[in-house]
Design an enzyme around this catalytic site. Structure first.
Site, mmCIF file in Angstrom:
data_model
loop_
_atom_site.group_PDB
_atom_site.id
_atom_site.type_symbol
_atom_site.label_atom_id
_atom_site.label_comp_id
_atom_site.label_asym_id
_atom_site.label_seq_id
_atom_site.Cartn_x
_atom_site.Cartn_y
_atom_site.Cartn_z
ATOM 1 N N ASP A 1 -1.676 -6.243 -2.673
ATOM 2 C CA ASP A 1 -0.922 -5.594 -1.583
ATOM 3 C C ASP A 1 -0.512 -6.699 -0.518
ATOM 4 O O ASP A 1 -1.168 -7.677 -0.568
ATOM 5 C CB ASP A 1 -1.737 -4.558 -0.960
ATOM 6 N N SER A 2 0.536 -6.630 0.288
ATOM 7 C CA SER A 2 0.911 -7.499 1.426
ATOM 8 C C SER A 2 -0.310 -7.697 2.392
ATOM 9 O O SER A 2 -0.378 -8.582 3.162
ATOM 10 C CB SER A 2 1.927 -6.842 2.023
ATOM 11 N N TYR B 1 5.366 -7.475 4.479
ATOM 12 C CA TYR B 1 6.539 -7.808 3.616
ATOM 13 C C TYR B 1 7.728 -6.612 3.930
ATOM 14 O O TYR B 1 8.979 -6.992 3.566
ATOM 15 C CB TYR B 1 6.282 -7.359 2.325
ATOM 16 N N GLY B 2 7.568 -5.766 4.517
ATOM 17 C CA GLY B 2 8.567 -4.604 4.462
ATOM 18 C C GLY B 2 9.807 -4.924 5.072
ATOM 19 O O GLY B 2 10.828 -4.374 4.704
ATOM 20 N N CYS C 1 1.684 -2.280 -3.266
ATOM 21 C CA CYS C 1 2.284 -2.390 -2.329
ATOM 22 C C CYS C 1 3.883 -1.953 -2.748
ATOM 23 O O CYS C 1 4.545 -2.330 -3.745
ATOM 24 C CB CYS C 1 2.873 -3.753 -1.898
ATOM 25 N N ASN C 2 4.262 -0.720 -1.698
ATOM 26 C CA ASN C 2 5.669 -0.261 -2.365
ATOM 27 C C ASN C 2 6.756 -1.315 -2.252
ATOM 28 O O ASN C 2 7.669 -1.282 -2.952
ATOM 29 C CB ASN C 2 6.006 0.861 -1.458
ATOM 30 N N THR C 3 6.798 -2.070 -1.172
ATOM 31 C CA THR C 3 7.779 -3.064 -1.113
ATOM 32 C C THR C 3 8.010 -3.932 -2.041
ATOM 33 O O THR C 3 8.929 -4.106 -2.707
ATOM 34 C CB THR C 3 7.651 -3.742 0.500
ATOM 35 N N GLU D 1 -1.638 -0.631 11.777
ATOM 36 C CA GLU D 1 -2.036 -1.890 11.924
ATOM 37 C C GLU D 1 -2.720 -2.134 13.298
ATOM 38 O O GLU D 1 -3.810 -2.649 13.408
ATOM 39 C CB GLU D 1 -1.193 -3.110 11.782
ATOM 40 N N CYS E 1 4.425 4.187 1.120
ATOM 41 C CA CYS E 1 4.317 3.145 1.682
ATOM 42 C C CYS E 1 2.477 3.011 1.781
ATOM 43 O O CYS E 1 2.051 4.325 2.078
ATOM 44 C CB CYS E 1 4.694 3.030 3.162
ATOM 45 N N THR E 2 1.879 2.196 1.515
ATOM 46 C CA THR E 2 0.401 2.175 1.523
ATOM 47 C C THR E 2 -0.168 2.493 2.834
ATOM 48 O O THR E 2 -1.397 3.263 2.774
ATOM 49 C CB THR E 2 -0.113 0.483 1.408
ATOM 50 N N HIS E 3 0.314 2.344 3.861
ATOM 51 C CA HIS E 3 -0.144 2.694 5.105
ATOM 52 C C HIS E 3 -0.163 4.097 5.709
ATOM 53 O O HIS E 3 -0.805 4.500 6.375
ATOM 54 C CB HIS E 3 0.330 1.789 6.306
HETATM 55 N N1 DGL Z 1 2.215 -2.544 1.731
HETATM 56 C C1 DGL Z 1 3.673 -2.172 2.374
HETATM 57 C C2 DGL Z 1 4.266 -1.094 1.470
HETATM 58 O O1 DGL Z 1 3.473 -0.415 0.760
HETATM 59 C C3 DGL Z 1 3.606 -2.005 3.947
HETATM 60 C C4 DGL Z 1 3.190 -3.037 4.768
HETATM 61 C C5 DGL Z 1 4.115 -4.289 4.616
HETATM 62 O O2 DGL Z 1 5.240 -3.987 5.110
HETATM 63 O O3 DGL Z 1 3.872 -5.266 4.091
HETATM 64 O O4 DGL Z 1 5.479 -0.937 1.464
#
Ligand code: DGL
Length: 275
Positions: free
Chosen positions: A12-13, A44-45, A75-77, A160, A194-196
């Site tokens: 993940d990011s 990363y978003g 990570c979705n992104t 965060e 998104c993971t968060h």
């Molecule tokens: N992990 C990213 C996602 O799931 C969210 C955090 C980021 O923007 O890096 O898209």
């Protein structure tokens, strides 16, 4: 660093993928895992395709070097922007028998079975939503579905910085929910892409009409991975099963450990690594 060759790599990011790791370990308790968070370069978003692709590729190469036959992009992104290119352009030269999987497919191949109205909403980062990957992938499995998407750029920073449990946080949670429901009032299923966002689940539910189902990805990704491993013995046989977990971060490990418990709900002792 002593790491079992044969662990499943989870990338993940930053911290967010720990929500996915938790589900993976619950579904596959005997397997070994290496979690890698690129906290030094998160988020990363909002980054471009080129940057996300380059960062994700570096992470995949690193996890392959640690002996992971299988890497999950939690990570979705990264899944939305880099996965396909890595699978199509890089895997053959890097490690043709290894596999890299993401979090889109487990969600998109299931989503049509969860909606009754046929109207689905997807919430994600700017990168995920602007890539249009969810809409494209969902249409492949369920061409008749209406897919409405909304980026929620304030939600990752709220989590965060632990600023979601106050009036300012509530404002942004409600704002994006209202905006997506305003685009299409027939939505009955909303994907937290998104993971968060699972951290915000209870807060989001407060602003949703009762008939709308919220879909978090952790359980979907975990059960699909179990099915995948049952079908792919050539990968499964290479995975070690001693229930070990190693957590790696590209940032300072002591600061990582302090925040990580919010996502993982257990104590974590990470190691700092350089990609
Ligand atoms: N992990 C990213 C996602 O799931 C969210 C955090 C980021 O923007 O890096 O898209």
């Amino acid at each position: 660093m002593m790491i079992n060759k044969g662990a499943i790599g989870v990338f993940d990011s930053g911290y967010g993928g720990l929500t996915v790791l938790e589900s993976l370990q619950a579904e596959l308790p005997s397997y070994d895992f290496i979690y890698l968070g690129d906290n030094a370069r998160t988020p990363y978003g909002s980054r471009s395709f080129e940057v996300i692709y380059q960062y994700t590729l570096e992470a995949v190469k690193f996890l392959f070097k640690q002996g992971c036959p299988l890497v999950i992009l939690a990570c979705n992104t990264a899944s939305a922007k880099a996965l396909r290119t890595i699978q199509q352009n890089d895997l053959a030269s890097l490690a043709p028998t290894n596999r890299v999987l993401g979090v889109l497919r487990p969600t998109t191949e299931e989503i049509g079975t969860l909606t009754s109205s046929g109207h689905v909403g997807v919430l994600g980062t700017n990168g995920t939503i602007n890539s249009n990957s969810y809409a494209i992938e969902i249409k492949k499995f369920f061409p008749a579905l209406t897919v409405v998407q909304k980026s929620c750029p304030m939600w990752v920073p709220l989590v965060e910085n632990n600023e979601f449990d106050n009036v300012g946080g509530e404002f942004y949670i409600k704002k994006y929910i209202d905006e997506i429901l305003h685009q299409d009032d027939e939505i009955d299923t909303l994907v937290l892409a998104c993971t968060h966002y699972p951290i915000l689940e209870e807060k989001i539910k407060k602003h949703l009409p009762k008939h709308i189902r919220l879909v978090s990805q952790g359980n979907l990704v975990a059960s699909k991975l179990k099915t995948y491993l049952n079908r792919h013995s050539e990968i499964n046989d290479r995975l070690t099963k001693t229930s070990a977990l190693n957590v790696l971060t590209t940032e300072c490990n002591t600061s990582f450990d302090l925040v990580a418990s919010k996502f993982y709900k257990k104590e974590i002792k990470s190691i700092t690594v350089k990609l």
